[in-house]
Design a protein around this motif. Structure first.
Motif, PDB file in Angstrom:
ATOM      1  N   ALA A 111      -7.356   2.775   2.396  1.00  7.83           N
ATOM      2  CA  ALA A 111      -6.366   3.475   3.011  1.00  7.83           C
ATOM      3  C   ALA A 111      -6.356   5.126   2.044  1.00  7.83           C
ATOM      4  O   ALA A 111      -6.242   5.941   2.537  1.00  7.83           O
ATOM      5  CB  ALA A 111      -5.099   3.175   2.629  1.00  7.83           C
ATOM      6  N   LEU A 160      -1.096   3.790   7.669  1.00  4.18           N
ATOM      7  CA  LEU A 160      -0.318   2.454   7.341  1.00  4.18           C
ATOM      8  C   LEU A 160      -0.371   1.716   9.018  1.00  4.18           C
ATOM      9  O   LEU A 160      -0.513   0.567   8.820  1.00  4.18           O
ATOM     10  CB  LEU A 160       1.202   2.729   6.969  1.00  4.18           C
ATOM     11  N   LYS A 218       2.310   1.980  -3.470  1.00  2.00           N
ATOM     12  CA  LYS A 218       1.304   2.533  -4.092  1.00  2.00           C
ATOM     13  C   LYS A 218       0.860   4.056  -4.104  1.00  2.00           C
ATOM     14  O   LYS A 218       0.004   4.545  -4.376  1.00  2.00           O
ATOM     15  CB  LYS A 218      -0.109   1.569  -4.090  1.00  2.00           C
ATOM     16  N   ILE A 269       0.273   5.323  -0.528  1.00  3.33           N
ATOM     17  CA  ILE A 269      -0.012   6.057   0.846  1.00  3.33           C
ATOM     18  C   ILE A 269       1.142   6.538   1.711  1.00  3.33           C
ATOM     19  O   ILE A 269       2.062   5.616   1.786  1.00  3.33           O
ATOM     20  CB  ILE A 269      -1.228   5.174   1.445  1.00  3.33           C
ATOM     21  N   ILE A 275       0.914  -1.020   0.113  1.00  2.00           N
ATOM     22  CA  ILE A 275       0.115  -0.095   0.139  1.00  2.00           C
ATOM     23  C   ILE A 275       1.082   1.188  -0.041  1.00  2.00           C
ATOM     24  O   ILE A 275       0.688   2.323  -0.626  1.00  2.00           O
ATOM     25  CB  ILE A 275      -0.966   0.130   1.203  1.00  2.00           C
ATOM     26  N   GLN A 276       1.933   1.261   0.595  1.00  2.00           N
ATOM     27  CA  GLN A 276       3.012   2.455   0.999  1.00  2.00           C
ATOM     28  C   GLN A 276       3.556   2.585  -0.644  1.00  2.00           C
ATOM     29  O   GLN A 276       3.453   3.591  -1.019  1.00  2.00           O
ATOM     30  CB  GLN A 276       3.967   2.164   1.862  1.00  2.00           C
ATOM     31  N   GLN A 323     -11.175  -2.957  -1.239  1.00  2.00           N
ATOM     32  CA  GLN A 323      -9.640  -3.151  -1.447  1.00  2.00           C
ATOM     33  C   GLN A 323      -9.049  -2.400  -0.325  1.00  2.00           C
ATOM     34  O   GLN A 323      -9.031  -1.137  -0.269  1.00  2.00           O
ATOM     35  CB  GLN A 323      -9.319  -2.873  -2.780  1.00  2.00           C
ATOM     36  N   PRO A 324      -7.746  -2.887   0.347  1.00  2.00           N
ATOM     37  CA  PRO A 324      -6.989  -2.278   1.481  1.00  2.00           C
ATOM     38  C   PRO A 324      -6.507  -0.923   0.912  1.00  2.00           C
ATOM     39  O   PRO A 324      -6.381   0.060   1.666  1.00  2.00           O
ATOM     40  CB  PRO A 324      -6.136  -3.076   2.012  1.00  2.00           C
ATOM     41  N   TYR A 325      -6.092  -0.985  -0.395  1.00  2.00           N
ATOM     42  CA  TYR A 325      -5.524   0.418  -0.793  1.00  2.00           C
ATOM     43  C   TYR A 325      -6.801   1.453  -0.966  1.00  2.00           C
ATOM     44  O   TYR A 325      -6.349   2.705  -0.712  1.00  2.00           O
ATOM     45  CB  TYR A 325      -4.857   0.174  -2.235  1.00  2.00           C
ATOM     46  N   ASP A 350      -4.070  -7.389  -1.914  1.00  2.00           N
ATOM     47  CA  ASP A 350      -4.719  -5.787  -1.852  1.00  2.00           C
ATOM     48  C   ASP A 350      -5.717  -6.038  -2.948  1.00  2.00           C
ATOM     49  O   ASP A 350      -5.774  -5.524  -3.912  1.00  2.00           O
ATOM     50  CB  ASP A 350      -3.774  -5.046  -2.221  1.00  2.00           C
TER      51      ASP A 350
END
Ligand code: SAH
Length: 213
Positions: free
Chosen positions: A70, A29, A21, A23, A18-19, A65-67, A52
């Motif tokens: 976030a 996070l 991508k 965030i 995610i980071q 989706q987690p992303y 994800d």
């Protein structure tokens, strides 16, 4: 509910993904790194909890989706003690992330089964939002105004009643569009009758539907 070393390891990797991508907010996070997402999924999908991706949670709905969770959370600019209305409780995962950030959360869901299921789960996990079973298009006029409003289903147009429940200086984040996809919008209320809109990329949410079920 067991949170094993394997789960923790997979979660750490998910945070890295995610980071990468884009965030940046460390608090978000950290919250994703802390929260056992597998608790929020049907047993058949637990093995996929730290990919994800969005997954079915019953009643034809999905855990985002987690992303996306976030991204929406970052866009919402959550501050401690913010009073937030979430439309679409779904699995309860996004709600738990907002609570981890120190917000006071009012969450509303139109599907009775999901409302009951996520209320039971979040309570068991010791999270204490205010739960509502109803149609998010109407918002919660008796509980507003809110610092922030987060819509987690795709709305065909900006829900007017929600705009009026936003504090001046507050922000609403809402994906706008039909079944083909939605554009993420942030709407800032800058005066009694003055709003400022900005657009933040394309997403795919389940539709925001009218009425209760
Ligand atoms: N925030 C959720 C995302 C769930 S998907 C999570 O973290 O899992 C979107 C949810 O919005 C679904 O559960 C759907 O039933 C709900 N929904 C759709 N239209 C709605 C409406 N008008 N009012 C309240 N909830 C709605």
């Amino acid at each position: 509910m067991i949170d094993s070393y394997q789960h923790k390891g997979l979660r750490k990797k998910l945070v890295e993904v995610i980071q990468e991508k884009g965030i940046k907010d460390k608090r978000i996070l950290e919250a994703i790194g802390k929260l056992p997402r597998h608790n929020f999924m049907d047993s058949g999908f637990i093995g996929f909890a730290y990919r994800d991706q969005a997954f079915p949670i019953g009643s034809g709905q999905t855990i985002s989706q987690p992303y996306t969770v976030a991204f929406q959370t970052e866009l919402l600019q959550v501050e401690k003690h913010n009073k937030i209305l979430e439309v679409g409780t779904g699995s309860g995962y996004q709600c738990a992330i907002l609570l981890e950030l120190g917000a006071k959360v009012y969450t509303i869901e139109r599907q009775r089964q999901l409302y009951l299921k996520s209320r039971a789960l979040l309570t068991e996990m010791a999270y204490k939002p205010y739960f509502f079973y109803g149609d998010g298009y109407a918002g919660l006029p008796n509980h507003g105004p809110f610092d922030k409003i987060l819509v987690t289903a795709g709305a065909p147009e900006i829900p007017e009643k929600l705009l009026s429940q936003l504090k001046i200086g507050g922000r609403m984040v809402v994906p706008i569009g039909g079944s083909g996809g939605q554009v993420m919008k942030a709407i800032d209320r800058i005066g009694e009758d003055e709003y400022k809109e900005s657009e933040h990329g394309y997403f795919a949410f389940v539709p925001m539907l009218k009425g209760k079920q």
